[in-house]
Motif scaffolding. Structure first.
Motif, mmCIF file in Angstrom:
data_model
loop_
_atom_site.group_PDB
_atom_site.id
_atom_site.type_symbol
_atom_site.label_atom_id
_atom_site.label_comp_id
_atom_site.label_asym_id
_atom_site.label_seq_id
_atom_site.Cartn_x
_atom_site.Cartn_y
_atom_site.Cartn_z
ATOM 1 N N GLU A 1 0.833 -1.205 0.000
ATOM 2 C CA GLU A 1 0.000 0.000 0.000
ATOM 3 C C GLU A 1 0.864 1.250 0.000
ATOM 4 N N THR A 2 0.395 2.263 -0.731
ATOM 5 C CA THR A 2 1.117 3.533 -0.769
ATOM 6 C C THR A 2 0.113 4.665 -0.969
ATOM 7 N N SER A 3 0.593 5.864 -1.111
ATOM 8 C CA SER A 3 -0.240 7.018 -1.402
ATOM 9 C C SER A 3 0.214 7.598 -2.746
ATOM 10 N N THR A 4 -0.731 8.049 -3.560
ATOM 11 C CA THR A 4 -0.389 8.470 -4.926
ATOM 12 C C THR A 4 -0.795 9.912 -5.196
ATOM 13 N N TYR A 5 -0.183 10.433 -6.262
ATOM 14 C CA TYR A 5 -0.661 11.662 -6.876
ATOM 15 C C TYR A 5 -1.932 11.330 -7.668
ATOM 16 N N PRO A 6 -2.709 12.321 -8.072
ATOM 17 C CA PRO A 6 -3.831 12.041 -8.973
ATOM 18 C C PRO A 6 -3.320 11.367 -10.246
ATOM 19 N N SER B 1 5.753 3.840 -11.567
ATOM 20 C CA SER B 1 6.058 4.252 -10.199
ATOM 21 C C SER B 1 5.983 5.761 -10.020
ATOM 22 N N GLU B 2 5.800 6.502 -11.121
ATOM 23 C CA GLU B 2 5.811 7.959 -11.035
ATOM 24 C C GLU B 2 4.625 8.491 -10.234
ATOM 25 N N LYS B 3 3.545 7.725 -10.183
ATOM 26 C CA LYS B 3 2.372 8.172 -9.423
ATOM 27 C C LYS B 3 2.535 7.973 -7.919
ATOM 28 N N ASP B 4 3.577 7.248 -7.515
ATOM 29 C CA ASP B 4 3.796 6.939 -6.095
ATOM 30 C C ASP B 4 4.337 8.177 -5.379
ATOM 31 N N ALA B 5 3.498 8.806 -4.560
ATOM 32 C CA ALA B 5 3.898 10.028 -3.858
ATOM 33 C C ALA B 5 4.881 9.760 -2.732
ATOM 34 N N LEU B 6 4.992 8.488 -2.297
ATOM 35 C CA LEU B 6 5.886 8.133 -1.185
ATOM 36 C C LEU B 6 7.156 7.455 -1.671
ATOM 37 N N LYS B 7 7.392 7.503 -2.982
ATOM 38 C CA LYS B 7 8.523 6.759 -3.532
ATOM 39 C C LYS B 7 9.855 7.223 -2.945
ATOM 40 N N ASN B 8 10.005 8.500 -2.688
ATOM 41 C CA ASN B 8 11.265 9.038 -2.184
ATOM 42 C C ASN B 8 11.265 9.256 -0.665
ATOM 43 N N GLY C 1 11.176 4.291 4.121
ATOM 44 C CA GLY C 1 10.342 3.478 4.998
ATOM 45 C C GLY C 1 8.855 3.615 4.793
ATOM 46 N N ALA C 2 8.423 4.382 3.805
ATOM 47 C CA ALA C 2 6.989 4.589 3.573
ATOM 48 C C ALA C 2 6.599 4.019 2.214
ATOM 49 N N GLY C 3 5.366 3.534 2.104
ATOM 50 C CA GLY C 3 4.841 3.018 0.848
ATOM 51 C C GLY C 3 5.612 1.822 0.340
ATOM 52 N N LEU C 4 5.915 0.869 1.240
ATOM 53 C CA LEU C 4 6.740 -0.286 0.864
ATOM 54 C C LEU C 4 5.952 -1.301 0.055
ATOM 55 N N THR C 5 6.663 -2.002 -0.802
ATOM 56 C CA THR C 5 6.053 -3.106 -1.535
ATOM 57 C C THR C 5 5.991 -4.337 -0.633
ATOM 58 N N MET C 6 5.370 -5.396 -1.141
ATOM 59 C CA MET C 6 5.236 -6.617 -0.346
ATOM 60 C C MET C 6 6.596 -7.196 0.023
ATOM 61 N N TYR C 7 7.516 -7.312 -0.924
ATOM 62 C CA TYR C 7 8.852 -7.869 -0.635
ATOM 63 C C TYR C 7 9.626 -6.959 0.314
ATOM 64 N N LEU D 1 12.633 -8.960 2.042
ATOM 65 C CA LEU D 1 13.256 -9.686 0.936
ATOM 66 C C LEU D 1 13.939 -8.752 -0.066
ATOM 67 N N SER D 2 13.694 -7.453 0.054
ATOM 68 C CA SER D 2 14.368 -6.476 -0.809
ATOM 69 C C SER D 2 14.399 -5.145 -0.089
ATOM 70 N N SER D 3 15.223 -4.237 -0.579
ATOM 71 C CA SER D 3 15.359 -2.913 0.018
ATOM 72 C C SER D 3 14.745 -1.868 -0.905
ATOM 73 N N LYS D 4 14.185 -0.835 -0.296
ATOM 74 C CA LYS D 4 13.603 0.228 -1.110
ATOM 75 C C LYS D 4 14.658 0.914 -1.971
ATOM 76 N N ALA D 5 15.901 0.902 -1.489
ATOM 77 C CA ALA D 5 16.980 1.517 -2.271
ATOM 78 C C ALA D 5 17.214 0.791 -3.582
ATOM 79 N N ASP D 6 16.791 -0.494 -3.640
ATOM 80 C CA ASP D 6 16.990 -1.264 -4.875
ATOM 81 C C ASP D 6 16.189 -0.685 -6.039
#
Length: 589
Positions: free
Chosen positions: A197-202, A238-245, A248-254, A259-264
């Motif tokens: 789950e994450t938060s997005t731009y329109p 991924s451009e719509k993901d407002a929490l991408k940067n 620790g926020a808006g993490l994927t399942m892995y 199992l993976s790092s957001k930095a990846d």
């Protein structure tokens, strides 16, 4: 006798003929094949053999078939921007910006005059018409409806057609499905985007089941990262993901499972910065497919209905009926111009049939006036009959049959298409031209109507003022037609030269509410430059003259030697300090 061709249903037959026949005029106009290359590639071309069609010194040299260097291409662009009227630039840069091919755009920029450009525009729409045998061009109508819809629904500080959503809508129409998130907010990613789950731009996702030339199940994503209503098309989901940067926020399942790092996302990704998930391990292998699809979406749609070469090279030259057309311009109101159209057919080209001792020739005339966008402004149709006693027919064949129709139009450029059919001889001719109706409004300052040289000019009864063939105001003015070969109107020495012109927007004195202008009439021998007439007239002599005056003059030609002459009427406005000097040439035989 009225031909069956002009009964109620017959107009549609002529309409269809009118739609098909002008293609022959498009001919070479749009066939320019422009190939661009830089100087290096040009230098690699083998030298042309002397005298070949590629040798510039050869009479067979065709500029359209050679390569065009980058420098020449830039010069052509500058020349196009400088010389071409705004209406054509708008058509190219706005109306068909997204659907015109590179080859067509290059060919259009090579055209040298407005008539060729009008022909090109007509052929452009004809190539895309799915039902060429009908009056309507469904493709063109749908195209302008899409532009109107885009402007209404997708504007974001700029016109809707300029936005990415507007561009896709104009090119491909309404999508089969739209998933809209106008406020952004909480978003549960699908597994192919990494889940979680994450938060997005329109953002919006458009789905097309099938697009010809692109493929099936086409998904287009638009994101409003500025939160200002300007959705831009993106290849990175991924451009719509407002929490991408945000760490620790808006993490994927892995990422949640360790199992993976957001930095990846920023170190191991290609086109997209999607986090790893159970169903997107093959993102790298699919990125070229996404790039190809993205490139295809940004190309002009393919021409579906007609082959370019077939339309451009088709020529119709069978059994044509020659005729001449003249158009004049007379102001009615500040924003309306009366355009009298005169059609002249030489009687020797008309088939006459004998009926009860009378030879009768019958012509069906149909005309259509359209704007550059294809909207029909005026249509007219008429059956013209000429009855001549059988014994007099040979003497009258040197004359001509004429038809006159006055059309009220607003200033602007129009396409005139006229069809004339010889009913008895089953011959048909077409005339197609682009005509600019001039702006004669008050803001244009001192202007005039067409300077008309007439073989008949006479006052009409009060009940006929403003009505009837060749009637302009209170005067019947029948123009003397120029020849089809470009030579000016011909008069014999036994005839009178009549000329008619109106002058508009004269300055008016604040003191006496009258205009003050001088009119100089000069006729010179075009060969010797010798003056044969000089006369001066003022508004005081014309009587109660306001901001508009009508000049009507007649003179005998008996004293003139045969030859070419030029008439000039110079108008000097003493109040506005403006001057104009319309001219017209004529031949004395």
């Amino acid at each position: 006798m009225s031909s069956p061709l002009f009964r109620k249903s017959s107009g549609f037959i002529l309409f269809a003929l009118l739609f098909v026949l002008p293609v022959s005029f498009v001919g070479q106009s749009a066939s320019a094949d422009v190939t661009t290359s830089d100087k290096a590639s040009a230098s690699q071309q083998p030298p042309a053999s002397k005298g070949s069609s590629q040798d510039p010194s050869s009479p067979d040299y065709d500029k359209r078939n050679r390569t065009v260097t980058s420098k020449e291409k830039k010069e052509q662009e500058k020349r196009f921007k400088k010389e071409v009227e705004p209406v054509y630039k708008k058509w190219l840069d706005e109306d068909v910006r997204y659907i015109i091919s590179d080859e067509e755009r290059a060919a259009f920029k090579q055209l040298s005059n407005n008539e060729e450009r009008d022909n090109f525009i007509e052929a452009f729409w004809a190539r895309r018409d799915p039902t060429p045998d009908t009056l309507e061009n469904e493709f063109k109508e749908e195209h302008y409806q899409r532009i109107a819809y885009a402007n209404e629904h997708f504007a974001a500080g700029i016109p809707g057609w300029k936005t990415d959503r507007g561009r896709m809508y104009v090119m491909y129409g309404k999508p089969d499905e739209i998933e809209s998130h106008p406020s952004g907010g909480t978003y549960n990613r699908p597994m192919e985007e990494g889940g979680g789950e994450t938060s997005t731009y329109p953002f919006e996702t458009w789905r097309y089941r099938y697009l010809e030339g692109i493929g099936q199940e086409i998904i287009i994503e638009f994101v409003d990262t500025c939160m200002c209503g300007d959705y831009h098309m993106t290849i990175d989901r991924s451009e719509k993901d407002a929490l991408k940067n945000v760490p620790g926020a808006g993490l994927t399942m892995y990422e949640q499972m360790g199992l993976s790092s957001k930095a990846d996302r920023f170190t191991n990704s290609g086109l997209e910065q999607l986090g790893a998930g159970p169903f997107n391990q093959n993102l790298q292998s699919k990125q070229f497919d996404r790039l190809e699809e993205f490139a295809k979406l940004n190309r002009p749609p393919a021409i579906k209905f007609k082959d370019l070469e077939e339309v451009v090279t088709t020529k119709i030259r069978y059994n044509l009926l020659p005729f001449d057309v003249r158009a004049d311009f007379v102001r009615v109101t500040s924003d309306t111009v009366l355009v009298p159209v005169m059609v002249q057919v030489k009687k020797k080209n008309v088939t006459y049939v004998n009926k009860d001792g009378v030879q009768r020739g019958t012509l069906n005339i149909f005309g259509r006036v359209t704007t550059l966008t294809g909207r029909i402004s005026q249509t007219f149709e008429e059956t013209v009959q000429d009855d001549v006693p059988a014994e007099l027919l040979p003497k009258t064949l040197e004359g001509a049959s004429v038809y006159w129709k006055a059309l009220p139009l607003r200033p602007g450029r129009y396409r005139f298409d006229i069809v004339v059919k010889d009913v008895n001889g089953d011959r048909m001719g077409t005339w197609s031209r682009g005509i600019l109706v001039p702006d004669m409004s008050d803001e244009k300052g001192l202007v005039s109507s067409t300077l008309i040289l007439a073989d008949v000019m006479e006052k009409v009864p009060s009940k006929s003022v403003g009505a009837g063939m060749f009637v302009l105001g209170s005067t019947k003015v029948r123009p003397r037609m120029d020849s089809a070969d470009g030579s000016p109107a011909k008069f014999t020495r036994a005839q009178k030269l009549n000329f008619w012109m109106q002058v508009y927007n004269l300055g008016v004195s604040e003191q006496n509410k009258k205009s003050s202008a001088q009119f100089e009439y000069d006729i010179v021998n075009a060969a010797t430059k010798k003056a044969v007439l000089h006369a001066v007239e003022t508004t005081d002599q014309l009587g109660n003259a306001g901001d508009q005056v009508t000049l009507e003059k007649s003179m005998s030609l008996a004293s003139l030697e045969p030859g070419m002459y030029e008439l000039t009427i110079k108008v000097n406005d003493n109040i506005s300090k403006q001057s104009i000097a319309p001219t017209a040439k004529f031949l004395v035989q």
